[in-house]
Write a protein that holds these residues in place. Sequence first.
Motif, PDB file in Angstrom:
ATOM      1  N   ARG A   1       3.475   1.415  10.269  1.00 33.14           N
ATOM      2  CA  ARG A   1       2.580   2.554  10.189  1.00 33.14           C
ATOM      3  C   ARG A   1       3.293   3.780  10.746  1.00 33.14           C
ATOM      4  N   ASN A   2       3.643   4.672   9.853  1.00 31.21           N
ATOM      5  CA  ASN A   2       4.327   5.912  10.225  1.00 31.21           C
ATOM      6  C   ASN A   2       5.537   5.633  11.114  1.00 31.21           C
TER       7      ASN A   2
ATOM      8  N   THR B   1       9.236   5.476  12.419  1.00 31.07           N
ATOM      9  CA  THR B   1      10.491   6.213  12.357  1.00 31.07           C
ATOM     10  C   THR B   1      11.479   5.539  13.288  1.00 31.07           C
TER      11      THR B   1
ATOM     12  N   SER C   1      13.861   7.327   3.472  1.00 33.33           N
ATOM     13  CA  SER C   1      12.551   7.657   2.894  1.00 33.33           C
ATOM     14  C   SER C   1      12.390   6.958   1.555  1.00 33.33           C
TER      15      SER C   1
ATOM     16  N   GLY D   1       5.780   5.698  15.872  1.00 34.13           N
ATOM     17  CA  GLY D   1       5.000   4.936  14.906  1.00 34.13           C
ATOM     18  C   GLY D   1       4.772   3.515  15.408  1.00 34.13           C
TER      19      GLY D   1
ATOM     20  N   GLU E   1       0.322   7.286   3.747  1.00 37.93           N
ATOM     21  CA  GLU E   1      -0.296   6.039   4.212  1.00 37.93           C
ATOM     22  C   GLU E   1      -0.916   5.236   3.074  1.00 37.93           C
TER      23      GLU E   1
ATOM     24  N   GLY F   1       9.028   8.028   8.956  1.00 32.60           N
ATOM     25  CA  GLY F   1       7.604   8.041   8.612  1.00 32.60           C
ATOM     26  C   GLY F   1       7.222   6.998   7.566  1.00 32.60           C
ATOM     27  N   SER F   2       7.688   5.757   7.806  1.00 28.00           N
ATOM     28  CA  SER F   2       7.524   4.731   6.786  1.00 28.00           C
ATOM     29  C   SER F   2       6.216   3.945   6.916  1.00 28.00           C
ATOM     30  N   TYR F   3       5.589   3.694   5.774  1.00 26.80           N
ATOM     31  CA  TYR F   3       4.390   2.859   5.708  1.00 26.80           C
ATOM     32  C   TYR F   3       4.675   1.690   4.773  1.00 26.80           C
TER      33      TYR F   3
END
Length: 337
Positions: A8-9, A11, A232, A68, A329, A29-31
């Motif tokens: 969840r978000n 980094t 990303s 995150g 998200e 910022g990975s989901y």
Amino acid sequence: MTPILELRNATKIYAGGLLRRRSTVALEGSYLSVGEGRPRITAIAGESGSGKTTMGMLLLGFIEPTSGEILYRGKNLAQASREELRRFRQEVQAIFQDPFEVYNPFYKVDHLLTVPIAKFGLAKTKEERREKIESALINVGLRPEETLGRYPHQLSGGQRQRITVARALILNPQVIIADEPVSMVDASLRATILEALRHLNRELGISILYITHDLATAYHICDNILVLYQGSVAEAGDVDGIILEPQHPYTQLLVGSIPWPDPKRRWGEEAIVSQGDVAGQATHGCKFAPRCRYAMDICRETRPPHYRTAETRAVACFLYRDSPVLPPEEINSVLDT
Ligand SMILES: Nc1ncnc2c1ncn2[C@@H]1O[C@H](COP(=O)(O)OP(=O)(O)O)[C@@H](O)[C@H]1O
Ligand SMILES: [Mg+2]
């Protein structure tokens, strides 16, 4: 339904270089949700250095995010109790690139399979243990009588890698994270190992994250795919759509370099030559803009959001700005194929 694993978000920034002054944003910022609904095989693809292993290590709890959260069954892994961590270590298994690394040359392969059973107390009797080991070997396409009682050097590379899959399987996992599992294995043996992974997914209902730089194998075994570029997601969605009709110029570049057996494929023509400074990570704008032949002014100024170009398709590229924006998200919704 709560996914088994979730980024969840997340980094991850690695400090590096002299006096830790140079840092690398490995993932930004990975989901991602894993193990939600129907078990799938999801590929995490991208060139070397795109953040694939970092994503896998975060999900395995081997490294901590810079910011995150990593959630295991809805709970932040950093706050998990001993008991929850123990369950996590059983439910989520890893398979790595080099099958030789986990082998001690002085132990028979039996040892490698017995240790996890003992550690997690999975068998009460010798017979039960033997049964578990044999069924795991059979599930990865190995014959117990040809495998047990041998030393690592008496097995082929393909057999060794399948034993590492069997070892992961013995713990009855819900999720397997396989990081480049076939890149050290002879090309002739790759298919059988990938078939074994597919069997675990289809027959045993195990969710698999298949981390690879090789889009051709991803195409063969995966249901969906996330293409990473410099930490990303460039493009995500169902694997057929993305490999057969890549939308992001970076995915087009990757697909264009697949050595397809069929010379009539047209992707070869789509290859994009790299332009300008590739190494520098763009802070504004699209990270791929320096290499992109379609780059427009907006691409150098603004980071593109994900555009949902189809039900099971999201692309971070301004070429698709007529499509609706997909909030970060919600990226998992395009993986719901
Ligand atoms: N332990 C580390 N320390 C410093 N930088 C790292 C470390 N691990 C990875 N990196 C950097 O983070 C980026 C992503 O690496 P990685 O996740 O290994 O990518 P991939 O698996 O796609 O090749 C790369 O630029 C890499 O050099
Ligand atoms: Mg890697």
